[in-house]
Motif scaffolding. Structure first.
Motif, mmCIF file in Angstrom:
data_model
loop_
_atom_site.group_PDB
_atom_site.id
_atom_site.type_symbol
_atom_site.label_atom_id
_atom_site.label_comp_id
_atom_site.label_asym_id
_atom_site.label_seq_id
_atom_site.Cartn_x
_atom_site.Cartn_y
_atom_site.Cartn_z
ATOM 1 N N LEU A 1 37.879 -3.347 53.504
ATOM 2 C CA LEU A 1 38.162 -4.699 53.154
ATOM 3 C C LEU A 1 36.947 -5.858 52.858
ATOM 4 N N ALA A 2 35.516 -5.858 53.472
ATOM 5 C CA ALA A 2 34.628 -6.212 53.015
ATOM 6 C C ALA A 2 34.581 -6.301 51.855
ATOM 7 N N LEU A 3 34.001 -4.889 51.447
ATOM 8 C CA LEU A 3 33.300 -4.569 49.879
ATOM 9 C C LEU A 3 34.688 -4.577 49.091
ATOM 10 N N ALA A 4 35.959 -4.892 48.985
ATOM 11 C CA ALA A 4 36.924 -4.748 48.455
ATOM 12 C C ALA A 4 36.999 -6.098 47.515
ATOM 13 N N ALA A 5 36.740 -6.775 48.868
ATOM 14 C CA ALA A 5 37.194 -8.534 48.622
ATOM 15 C C ALA A 5 35.683 -9.141 47.939
ATOM 16 N N SER A 6 34.807 -8.606 48.607
ATOM 17 C CA SER A 6 33.125 -8.676 47.951
ATOM 18 C C SER A 6 32.906 -8.990 46.539
ATOM 19 N N THR A 7 34.241 -7.509 45.537
ATOM 20 C CA THR A 7 33.868 -6.784 44.615
ATOM 21 C C THR A 7 34.512 -7.924 43.348
ATOM 22 N N ALA A 8 36.185 -8.183 44.064
ATOM 23 C CA ALA A 8 36.997 -8.801 43.502
ATOM 24 C C ALA A 8 36.747 -10.510 43.867
ATOM 25 N N SER A 9 35.520 -10.879 44.238
ATOM 26 C CA SER A 9 35.271 -12.272 44.656
ATOM 27 C C SER A 9 33.905 -12.065 43.291
ATOM 28 N N PHE A 10 33.083 -11.327 42.704
ATOM 29 C CA PHE A 10 32.615 -10.942 41.838
ATOM 30 C C PHE A 10 33.047 -10.893 40.609
ATOM 31 N N LEU A 11 34.117 -10.069 40.431
ATOM 32 C CA LEU A 11 34.543 -10.059 39.468
ATOM 33 C C LEU A 11 35.565 -11.849 38.831
ATOM 34 N N ALA A 12 35.989 -11.709 39.718
ATOM 35 C CA ALA A 12 37.226 -12.690 39.234
ATOM 36 C C ALA A 12 35.809 -14.022 39.172
ATOM 37 N N SER A 13 34.685 -13.668 39.438
ATOM 38 C CA SER A 13 33.715 -15.160 38.938
ATOM 39 C C SER A 13 32.918 -14.606 37.590
ATOM 40 N N ALA A 14 32.627 -13.318 37.193
ATOM 41 C CA ALA A 14 32.062 -12.428 35.963
ATOM 42 C C ALA A 14 32.376 -12.622 35.141
ATOM 43 N N GLN A 15 31.273 -12.884 33.739
ATOM 44 C CA GLN A 15 31.861 -13.471 32.507
ATOM 45 C C GLN A 15 31.621 -11.458 31.980
ATOM 46 N N ARG A 16 32.247 -11.301 31.330
ATOM 47 C CA ARG A 16 32.459 -9.758 30.023
ATOM 48 C C ARG A 16 31.708 -9.730 29.474
ATOM 49 N N THR A 17 30.777 -9.326 28.386
ATOM 50 C CA THR A 17 31.114 -8.289 27.823
ATOM 51 C C THR A 17 30.571 -7.257 27.119
ATOM 52 N N GLU A 18 30.536 -5.766 26.164
ATOM 53 C CA GLU A 18 30.107 -4.771 25.999
ATOM 54 C C GLU A 18 28.309 -4.382 25.898
ATOM 55 N N GLY A 19 28.496 -3.270 26.711
ATOM 56 C CA GLY A 19 26.721 -2.883 27.062
ATOM 57 C C GLY A 19 26.711 -1.509 26.194
ATOM 58 N N THR A 20 25.749 -1.049 26.772
ATOM 59 C CA THR A 20 25.595 -0.107 25.148
ATOM 60 C C THR A 20 24.688 0.938 26.675
ATOM 61 N N VAL A 21 25.124 2.445 26.957
ATOM 62 C CA VAL A 21 24.172 3.157 28.086
ATOM 63 C C VAL A 21 23.038 3.491 27.286
ATOM 64 N N THR A 22 21.822 3.443 27.947
ATOM 65 C CA THR A 22 20.710 3.151 26.646
ATOM 66 C C THR A 22 19.964 4.899 27.423
ATOM 67 N N GLY A 23 20.973 5.401 28.698
ATOM 68 C CA GLY A 23 19.612 6.342 29.222
ATOM 69 C C GLY A 23 20.832 6.789 30.215
ATOM 70 N N LEU A 24 20.190 7.937 30.767
ATOM 71 C CA LEU A 24 21.641 8.895 32.159
ATOM 72 C C LEU A 24 19.520 9.253 33.528
ATOM 73 N N THR A 25 20.047 8.832 34.173
ATOM 74 C CA THR A 25 18.851 9.128 35.227
ATOM 75 C C THR A 25 19.779 10.156 36.349
ATOM 76 N N PRO A 26 18.446 11.590 35.906
ATOM 77 C CA PRO A 26 18.715 12.447 37.138
ATOM 78 C C PRO A 26 18.042 11.495 37.996
#
Length: 152
Positions: free
Chosen positions: A26-51
């Motif tokens: 519940l704490a993790l889901a609430a924290s994530t939902a709170s972040f996403l509710a106030s977040a702005q959205r944009t498009e990003g590009t994957v610049t690398g993959l770290t193993p």
């Protein structure tokens, strides 16, 4: 007789662990939902993959290696570039270098950003929630069986 006491205790411990995991969920889901509710959205590009490779030894003594790939994502806000590495990795890699991904970021601090897909955002709550349900269910069943056995 006292035959049900160990089962009752084990069941109670399992149920308690399950309830704690559900609380964490519940704490993790609430924290994530709170972040996403106030977040702005944009498009990003994957610049690398770290193993990241982990090594473990199984019961037969064989060494097993597993590599998980974590994408690094770059995006631009108000002409300024930001980059972050996702905290969620996959094997095989979920993204390819150069691939576009949705990004959610804190408008007051764009360096606080995440890939904005369901699995990237909610993987931790799904895992802890699933474990919580399993532990609480098994614990409750074992607890009830132990209580019934103790009454006989």
């Amino acid at each position: 007789m006292h035959n049900g006491r160990p089962l009752t205790l084990i069941g109670a411990i399992f149920a308690l662990v399950g309830l704690i995991l559900l609380g964490v969920t519940l704490a993790l889901a609430a924290s994530t939902a709170s972040f996403l509710a106030s977040a702005q959205r944009t498009e990003g590009t994957v610049t690398g993959l770290t193993p990241r490779t982990t090594t473990s030894r199984d019961s037969d003594g064989y060494t097993r290696r597993s590599t998980t790939w974590y994408p690094t994502v770059e995006f631009t806000v108000d002409g300024r570039r930001y980059s972050f590495q996702s905290s969620t990795g996959n094997n095989p890699p979920a993204y390819r270098q150069g691939e576009g991904v949705p990004v959610a970021y804190d408008p007051d601090d764009p360096s606080d950003a995440r890939i904005s897909t369901f699995w990237s955002a909610y993987l931790a709550p799904v895992i802890t929630g699933g474990l919580g349900v399993v532990f609480a269910s098994i614990g409750t069943i074992v607890f009830v069986l132990g209580r019934r056995s103790a009454k006989r």
